[in-house]
Design an enzyme around this catalytic site. Structure first.
Site, short mmCIF file in Angstrom:
data_model
loop_
_atom_site.label_atom_id
_atom_site.label_comp_id
_atom_site.label_asym_id
_atom_site.label_seq_id
_atom_site.Cartn_x
_atom_site.Cartn_y
_atom_site.Cartn_z
N GLY A 13 0.82 -1.21 0.00
CA GLY A 13 0.00 0.00 0.00
C GLY A 13 0.84 1.25 0.00
O GLY A 13 0.63 2.18 0.78
N ALA A 14 1.81 1.29 -0.92
CA ALA A 14 2.77 2.41 -0.93
C ALA A 14 2.41 3.47 -1.97
O ALA A 14 3.19 4.38 -2.21
CB ALA A 14 4.18 1.89 -1.16
N SER A 15 1.24 3.36 -2.56
CA SER A 15 0.87 4.33 -3.61
C SER A 15 0.38 5.65 -3.02
O SER A 15 0.37 6.67 -3.72
CB SER A 15 -0.22 3.74 -4.52
OG SER A 15 -1.28 3.20 -3.75
N ARG A 16 -0.06 5.62 -1.75
CA ARG A 16 -0.63 6.83 -1.15
C ARG A 16 -0.29 6.87 0.34
O ARG A 16 0.15 5.88 0.91
CB ARG A 16 -2.16 6.83 -1.31
CG ARG A 16 -2.61 6.91 -2.75
CD ARG A 16 -4.13 6.97 -2.89
NE ARG A 16 -4.78 5.70 -2.67
CZ ARG A 16 -5.64 5.45 -1.67
NH1 ARG A 16 -5.97 6.40 -0.82
NH2 ARG A 16 -6.19 4.27 -1.54
N ASN A 91 1.61 -2.34 5.42
CA ASN A 91 0.92 -1.06 5.60
C ASN A 91 -0.45 -1.02 4.94
O ASN A 91 -1.33 -0.26 5.36
CB ASN A 91 1.82 0.06 5.02
CG ASN A 91 1.08 1.36 4.86
OD1 ASN A 91 0.88 2.10 5.82
ND2 ASN A 91 0.61 1.65 3.64
N SER A 143 -2.88 0.14 14.71
CA SER A 143 -3.64 1.39 14.88
C SER A 143 -4.02 1.59 16.35
O SER A 143 -4.20 0.62 17.08
CB SER A 143 -4.92 1.32 14.05
OG SER A 143 -5.76 2.41 14.35
N TYR A 156 -12.33 -3.10 11.82
CA TYR A 156 -10.97 -2.54 11.71
C TYR A 156 -10.18 -2.78 13.00
O TYR A 156 -9.02 -3.18 12.97
CB TYR A 156 -11.13 -1.05 11.42
CG TYR A 156 -9.87 -0.27 11.19
CD1 TYR A 156 -9.24 -0.26 9.95
CD2 TYR A 156 -9.32 0.52 12.21
CE1 TYR A 156 -8.09 0.51 9.73
CE2 TYR A 156 -8.18 1.27 11.99
CZ TYR A 156 -7.57 1.27 10.76
OH TYR A 156 -6.44 2.02 10.55
N LYS A 160 -6.73 -4.82 13.46
CA LYS A 160 -5.53 -4.15 13.97
C LYS A 160 -5.06 -4.76 15.30
O LYS A 160 -3.85 -4.77 15.58
CB LYS A 160 -5.79 -2.65 14.11
CG LYS A 160 -6.03 -1.93 12.77
CD LYS A 160 -4.83 -2.04 11.85
CE LYS A 160 -4.97 -1.21 10.59
NZ LYS A 160 -3.81 -1.32 9.69
N ILE A 189 -4.01 10.37 11.65
CA ILE A 189 -2.99 10.81 10.68
C ILE A 189 -3.69 11.41 9.45
O ILE A 189 -4.69 10.86 8.95
CB ILE A 189 -2.10 9.61 10.26
CG1 ILE A 189 -1.58 8.85 11.49
CG2 ILE A 189 -0.94 10.09 9.39
CD1 ILE A 189 -0.77 9.65 12.48
P1 NAP Z 1 -4.75 5.48 2.58
O1 NAP Z 1 -4.26 6.86 2.37
O2 NAP Z 1 -6.19 5.16 2.36
O3 NAP Z 1 -3.84 4.50 1.67
C1 NAP Z 1 -4.09 3.12 1.71
C2 NAP Z 1 -3.05 2.41 0.90
O4 NAP Z 1 -3.31 1.00 1.02
C3 NAP Z 1 -3.10 2.75 -0.59
O5 NAP Z 1 -1.79 2.82 -1.08
C4 NAP Z 1 -3.85 1.57 -1.17
O6 NAP Z 1 -3.44 1.26 -2.50
C5 NAP Z 1 -3.39 0.44 -0.28
N1 NAP Z 1 -4.31 -0.70 -0.29
C6 NAP Z 1 -5.59 -0.75 0.13
N2 NAP Z 1 -6.10 -1.98 -0.09
C7 NAP Z 1 -5.10 -2.71 -0.64
C8 NAP Z 1 -4.99 -4.06 -1.09
N3 NAP Z 1 -6.04 -4.90 -1.01
N4 NAP Z 1 -3.82 -4.48 -1.62
C9 NAP Z 1 -2.76 -3.64 -1.72
N5 NAP Z 1 -2.80 -2.35 -1.31
C10 NAP Z 1 -3.96 -1.90 -0.79
O7 NAP Z 1 -4.44 4.98 4.06
P2 NAP Z 1 -3.36 5.49 5.13
O8 NAP Z 1 -4.03 6.43 6.03
O9 NAP Z 1 -2.09 5.84 4.46
O10 NAP Z 1 -3.18 4.13 5.96
C11 NAP Z 1 -2.05 3.28 5.82
C12 NAP Z 1 -2.07 2.28 6.96
O11 NAP Z 1 -2.05 2.97 8.20
C13 NAP Z 1 -3.34 1.41 6.99
O12 NAP Z 1 -3.02 0.11 7.39
C14 NAP Z 1 -4.18 2.10 8.03
O13 NAP Z 1 -5.09 1.21 8.63
C15 NAP Z 1 -3.12 2.56 9.00
N6 NAP Z 1 -3.55 3.64 9.89
C16 NAP Z 1 -3.92 4.85 9.38
C17 NAP Z 1 -4.34 5.84 10.27
C18 NAP Z 1 -4.76 7.21 9.80
O14 NAP Z 1 -5.21 8.01 10.64
N7 NAP Z 1 -4.64 7.54 8.53
C19 NAP Z 1 -4.39 5.59 11.64
C20 NAP Z 1 -4.00 4.35 12.11
C21 NAP Z 1 -3.58 3.38 11.23
P3 NAP Z 1 -4.33 1.57 -3.83
O15 NAP Z 1 -4.77 2.99 -3.73
O16 NAP Z 1 -3.34 1.31 -4.93
O17 NAP Z 1 -5.46 0.62 -3.83
#
Ligand code: NAP
Length: 248
Positions: A13-16, A91, A143, A156, A160, A189
């Protein structure tokens, strides 16, 4: 920070968002980074371009981590290119929020399959290689919700929390071969995942954050590169909260 030259890293999940920041930071320290994505190919290309413009090395690898066969193909492709894996960052993650009484089984399954099974598939493939190498770093992005619960996120939080159990178990199983396994538990985040929240919800969450701000993807990347580097070589089975004090 450690020099990661000669190391190969996979960030799912490194695209975003957080994954993107982690990939960029690992590459800036010298690692060759496999940028995994599912649907956002153009965004993943941007990450590769950013890394290469800074003099780093990276390649793209599409795979839905929820699909065990796709994960196996992803690892075969990495090993064909690089024949090693030093750092795995699990991730990739999604949310499908609903209160318990309204949560559909499909929502529960989808989140578990991506956030928990996806990490299990990747850890299993990575561990086989790392055991032969007698070295490796696995970092799972858990998380705050998994440690403390969060209304509307039963699926979720279950995934987690499960990641924490998997982290500690793998740390016990793999430690004798020089492999460390840790988790990072982000709080609130600023990424696409939280952009969907209303201002009212954001204000309510922020009122519980002693540092008074949302975290950035870079704040999480800093913790991950620490755990991936030499400075963290005696740390395993731990969960590092990076949440501005939300969990105090
Ligand atoms: P995000 O901006 O929504 O990005 C999610 C990433 O995961 C994207 O690169 C997406 O790729 C990839 N992804 C989703 N489903 C996938 C799959 N089936 N196979 C491969 N890649 C997949 O999320 P983020 O906020 O950066 O979150 C990253 C991690 O941190 C997650 O595990 C999330 O639960 C955790 N987290 C985030 C927060 C927060 O506040 N943001 C807090 C706690 C934990 P595509 O776009 O290419 O599909």
């Amino acid at each position: 920070m450690s020099n990661l030259s000669g190391k190969v890293a996979l960030v799912t999940g490194a695209s975003r968002g957080i994954g993107r920041a982690i990939a960029v930071r690992l590459a800036s320290l010298g690692a060759v980074v496999a940028i995994n994505y599912n649907g956002s190919e153009a965004k993943a290309e941007e990450v590769r371009a950013e890394i290469e413009a800074a003099g780093g090395k990276a390649f793209l690898i599409q795979a839905n981590v929820a699909d065990a066969a796709a994960v196996q193909r992803m690892f075969e492709e990495i090993f064909t290119r690089e024949d090693r894996l030093d750092i795995l960052v699990n991730n990739a993650g999604i949310t499908r929020d609903a209160l318990l009484i309204g949560m559909k089984e499909a929502q529960f399954d989808e989140v578990l399959q991506t956030n928990l099974y996806g990490a299990y598939y990747c850890m299993q493939q990575a561990a086989k290689k790392m055991l032969r190498q007698k070295s490796g770093r696995i970092i799972n992005i858990s998380s705050y919700s998994g440690l403390h619960g969060n209304a509307g996120q039963m699926n979720y939080a279950a995934a987690k929390a499960g990641l924490v159990g998997m982290t500690k178990t793998a740390a016990r199983e793999l430690g004798s071969r020089g492999i460390t396994v840790n988790a990072v538990a982000p709080g609130f985040i600023d990424t696409d995942m939280t952009a969907v929240l209303s201002d009212k919800s954001k204000d309510a969450i922020l009122s519980g954050v002693p540092l008074g701000r949302m975290g950035s993807a870079d704040d999480i990347a800093s913790a991950v590169v620490f755990l991936a580097g030499d400075e963290a070589s005696y740390i395993t089975g731990q969960v590092l909260s990076v949440d501005g004090g939300l969990s105090i």
